[in-house]
Write a protein that holds these residues in place. Structure first.
Motif, mmCIF file in Angstrom:
data_model
loop_
_atom_site.group_PDB
_atom_site.id
_atom_site.type_symbol
_atom_site.label_atom_id
_atom_site.label_comp_id
_atom_site.label_asym_id
_atom_site.label_seq_id
_atom_site.Cartn_x
_atom_site.Cartn_y
_atom_site.Cartn_z
ATOM 1 N N GLY A 33 0.812 -1.200 0.000
ATOM 2 C CA GLY A 33 0.000 0.000 0.000
ATOM 3 C C GLY A 33 0.851 1.258 0.000
ATOM 4 N N VAL A 34 0.177 2.417 -0.022
ATOM 5 C CA VAL A 34 0.924 3.662 -0.164
ATOM 6 C C VAL A 34 0.395 4.795 0.710
ATOM 7 C CG1 VAL A 34 1.651 3.167 -2.531
ATOM 8 C CG2 VAL A 34 -0.518 4.331 -2.144
ATOM 9 N N ASP A 158 6.987 15.637 -16.037
ATOM 10 C CA ASP A 158 7.677 14.513 -15.404
ATOM 11 C C ASP A 158 7.006 13.183 -15.718
ATOM 12 O OD1 ASP A 158 9.560 16.173 -14.288
ATOM 13 O OD2 ASP A 158 8.608 16.261 -12.320
ATOM 14 N N LEU A 159 5.747 13.213 -16.154
ATOM 15 C CA LEU A 159 5.081 11.970 -16.524
ATOM 16 C C LEU A 159 5.856 11.221 -17.601
ATOM 17 C CD1 LEU A 159 1.402 13.254 -16.596
ATOM 18 C CD2 LEU A 159 2.309 11.503 -15.046
ATOM 19 N N ASP A 160 6.470 11.955 -18.500
ATOM 20 C CA ASP A 160 7.197 11.297 -19.588
ATOM 21 C C ASP A 160 8.508 10.685 -19.128
ATOM 22 O OD1 ASP A 160 5.186 11.843 -21.365
ATOM 23 O OD2 ASP A 160 6.133 13.643 -22.188
ATOM 24 N N SER A 161 8.926 10.969 -17.884
ATOM 25 C CA SER A 161 10.090 10.276 -17.331
ATOM 26 C C SER A 161 9.711 8.859 -16.880
ATOM 27 C CB SER A 161 10.688 11.060 -16.168
ATOM 28 O OG SER A 161 9.837 11.028 -15.027
ATOM 29 N N ILE A 162 8.418 8.611 -16.701
ATOM 30 C CA ILE A 162 7.942 7.271 -16.367
ATOM 31 C C ILE A 162 7.843 6.423 -17.620
ATOM 32 C CG2 ILE A 162 6.032 5.953 -15.364
ATOM 33 C CD1 ILE A 162 5.367 8.417 -13.666
ATOM 34 N N ARG A 281 -0.859 6.938 -8.833
ATOM 35 C CA ARG A 281 0.355 6.121 -8.828
ATOM 36 C C ARG A 281 1.526 6.875 -9.451
ATOM 37 N NH1 ARG A 281 -0.924 -0.184 -10.249
ATOM 38 N NH2 ARG A 281 -2.260 -0.648 -8.444
ATOM 39 N N ALA A 282 1.253 7.632 -10.513
ATOM 40 C CA ALA A 282 2.322 8.423 -11.128
ATOM 41 C C ALA A 282 2.855 9.460 -10.149
ATOM 42 C CB ALA A 282 1.814 9.092 -12.401
ATOM 43 N N TRP A 283 1.944 10.120 -9.445
ATOM 44 C CA TRP A 283 2.377 11.117 -8.450
ATOM 45 C C TRP A 283 3.240 10.457 -7.371
ATOM 46 C CZ3 TRP A 283 2.763 16.164 -7.823
ATOM 47 C CH2 TRP A 283 2.982 16.667 -6.544
ATOM 48 N N ASP A 284 2.788 9.318 -6.871
ATOM 49 C CA ASP A 284 3.557 8.615 -5.848
ATOM 50 C C ASP A 284 4.892 8.115 -6.405
ATOM 51 O OD1 ASP A 284 1.625 9.029 -3.910
ATOM 52 O OD2 ASP A 284 0.589 7.153 -4.332
ATOM 53 N N TRP A 285 4.880 7.651 -7.634
ATOM 54 C CA TRP A 285 6.115 7.180 -8.270
ATOM 55 C C TRP A 285 7.146 8.298 -8.328
ATOM 56 C CZ3 TRP A 285 6.849 2.166 -10.010
ATOM 57 C CH2 TRP A 285 8.010 1.928 -10.747
ATOM 58 N N LEU A 286 6.685 9.496 -8.603
ATOM 59 C CA LEU A 286 7.587 10.631 -8.747
ATOM 60 C C LEU A 286 7.982 11.251 -7.406
ATOM 61 C CD1 LEU A 286 5.776 12.356 -11.741
ATOM 62 C CD2 LEU A 286 7.953 11.126 -11.849
ATOM 63 N N ASN A 287 7.212 10.985 -6.332
ATOM 64 C CA ASN A 287 7.403 11.731 -5.094
ATOM 65 C C ASN A 287 7.608 10.876 -3.848
ATOM 66 O OD1 ASN A 287 6.791 14.749 -5.806
ATOM 67 N ND2 ASN A 287 5.244 13.545 -6.890
ATOM 68 N N THR A 288 7.599 9.543 -3.954
ATOM 69 C CA THR A 288 7.807 8.707 -2.778
ATOM 70 C C THR A 288 9.245 8.843 -2.277
ATOM 71 O OG1 THR A 288 6.146 7.101 -3.459
ATOM 72 C CG2 THR A 288 7.811 6.344 -1.897
ATOM 73 N N VAL A 294 7.913 1.197 1.537
ATOM 74 C CA VAL A 294 6.651 1.200 0.818
ATOM 75 C C VAL A 294 6.880 0.594 -0.565
ATOM 76 C CG1 VAL A 294 7.048 3.560 0.008
ATOM 77 C CG2 VAL A 294 4.740 2.633 -0.023
ATOM 78 N N THR A 295 5.900 -0.151 -1.021
ATOM 79 C CA THR A 295 5.961 -0.739 -2.351
ATOM 80 C C THR A 295 5.290 0.206 -3.338
ATOM 81 O OG1 THR A 295 5.841 -2.959 -1.375
ATOM 82 C CG2 THR A 295 5.366 -2.752 -3.724
ATOM 83 N N ARG A 296 6.068 0.827 -4.241
ATOM 84 C CA ARG A 296 5.474 1.723 -5.230
ATOM 85 C C ARG A 296 4.673 0.910 -6.245
ATOM 86 N NH1 ARG A 296 9.805 5.788 -7.723
ATOM 87 N NH2 ARG A 296 10.684 3.796 -8.419
ATOM 88 N N LYS A 297 3.544 1.470 -6.664
ATOM 89 C CA LYS A 297 2.679 0.801 -7.627
ATOM 90 C C LYS A 297 2.919 1.387 -9.018
ATOM 91 C CE LYS A 297 0.625 -1.599 -4.386
ATOM 92 N NZ LYS A 297 -0.808 -1.436 -4.085
ATOM 93 N N ASP A 298 2.904 0.517 -10.022
ATOM 94 C CA ASP A 298 3.217 0.901 -11.395
ATOM 95 C C ASP A 298 2.046 1.638 -12.032
ATOM 96 O OD1 ASP A 298 4.062 1.101 -14.004
ATOM 97 O OD2 ASP A 298 3.923 -1.050 -14.434
ATOM 98 N N PRO A 299 2.199 2.918 -12.398
ATOM 99 C CA PRO A 299 1.078 3.622 -13.044
ATOM 100 C C PRO A 299 0.735 3.077 -14.414
ATOM 101 C CG PRO A 299 3.069 4.978 -13.055
ATOM 102 C CD PRO A 299 3.371 3.792 -12.189
#
Length: 318
Positions: A33-34, A158-162, A281-288, A294-299
């Motif tokens: 979870g996140v 930053d979305l395009d960095s994912i 998930r993208a926001w968390d991926w970029l800011n965790t 915590v296990t990041r979730k794949d957007p």
């Protein structure tokens, strides 16, 4: 569930001293979870979940969540209400965070639900929707449709960095879904996050619905659409499981009812669910934080689901 805030053994021992809960034996952080910091706590008396509420969960919302759990428990649903201390207080402070000690429920969360398990879980959602008919409190959806474009703008380029072109893909999806989003429909308190890991089961029997910290007042069928998008695909969002998808709809129909006109609304609601989770998930991926347990979730798992619903439309719900 996750761990952002560490809790020392001394602090946890002092915390448990407020309760008739026994003495601390062990505590283990839960990484899934996140949203909040969670620990599995064993004492000489019982097993509990300790939750420390992080920034995304407002302390002002906790009375709503806890009242909802008490209401559902009183209706006989398998939910985990918070436990009061010796003075009857459920909401505490621990490590400068609001915190609750929560009843532990038996069962295991699912990673690959079967059609029978999907049917049972969706039927339980239907029971939950019936049970809240006389629940007096309401809460706006903090991750509702009106929040998706602002969150998209905060993520920005930053979305395009994912993934390359992710920003354009989500922008196109937002335009399509928000234009068609229902402005009316049956509304009630919904879970809004009923993923397989928020359902506990023994074999094909539901033993727990957990993690109600996105619960809110919104379109009832959006709850089913969130569930359909979460349960009907493999973890990467690459393979749609038709049998599970149908079992979810059948289970809900058996418990609450699901008419032909309602099924027609599900594609856009499901696409909205995909955008909601892809963006958060993208926001968390970029800011965790790098050091968070915590296990990041794949957007991208949700952009693939979005593409499926865009391609198949109502046939995904027939």
């Amino acid at each position: 569930m996750a761990v952002y805030t560490p809790v020392s053994a001394e602090a946890l021992t002092g915390f448990l001293g407020r309760y008739d809960a026994g003495e601390l034996v062990s505590a283990k952080g839960i990484a899934e979870g996140v949203e909040n910091s969670n620990y599995l706590v064993d004492t000489t008396r019982d097993r509990y979940i300790l939750t420390l509420y992080e920034k995304r969960v407002s302390a002002d919302d906790l009375p709503f969540f806890l009242s909802l759990l008490d209401h559902l428990a009183a209706k006989g649903l398998p939910v985990p209400p918070a436990i009061g201390d010796r003075g009857g207080r459920a909401i505490q402070q621990l490590e400068s965070r609001p915190a609750c000690l929560i009843r532990f429920l038996p069962g295991v969360s699912l990673s690959h639900p079967t059609p029978a398990q999907a049917h049972a879980a969706a039927a339980m959602m239907g029971r939950m929707h019936r049970a809240v008919a006389d629940f007096a409190l309401a809460r706006p959806n903090s991750m509702g449709a009106d929040t998706w474009r602002p969150l998209f703008e905060r993520c920005g380029s930053d979305l395009d960095s994912i993934a390359p072109s992710l920003r354009d893909e989500l922008a196109s999806g937002l335009d399509r879904v928000l234009h068609a989003w229902p402005t009316d429909g049956d509304r009630c308190v919904i879970h809004a996050d009923l993923f397989p890991d928020n359902v506990l089961m023994r074999d094909d029997q539901v033993t727990g619905l957990i993690d109600f910290y996105f619960a809110c007042t919104d379109l009832r069928l959006y709850d089913l659409a969130v569930m359909h998008s979460a349960w009907s695909f493999d973890v990467r969002g690459e393979r749609y499981d038709l049998a599970v998808g149908r079992a979810l709809l059948d289970g809900y129909a058996d418990s609450y009812g699901l008419g032909a006109e309602e099924r027609q609304q599900l594609p856009v609601l499901a696409m909205g669910a995909c955008l909601r989770f892809a963006l958060s998930r993208a926001w968390d991926w970029l800011n965790t934080p790098a050091d968070a347990l915590v296990t990041r979730k794949d957007p991208l798992a949700y952009t693939r689901r979005l593409g499926f619903y865009q391609e198949h439309g109502i046939t995904a719900f027939s």
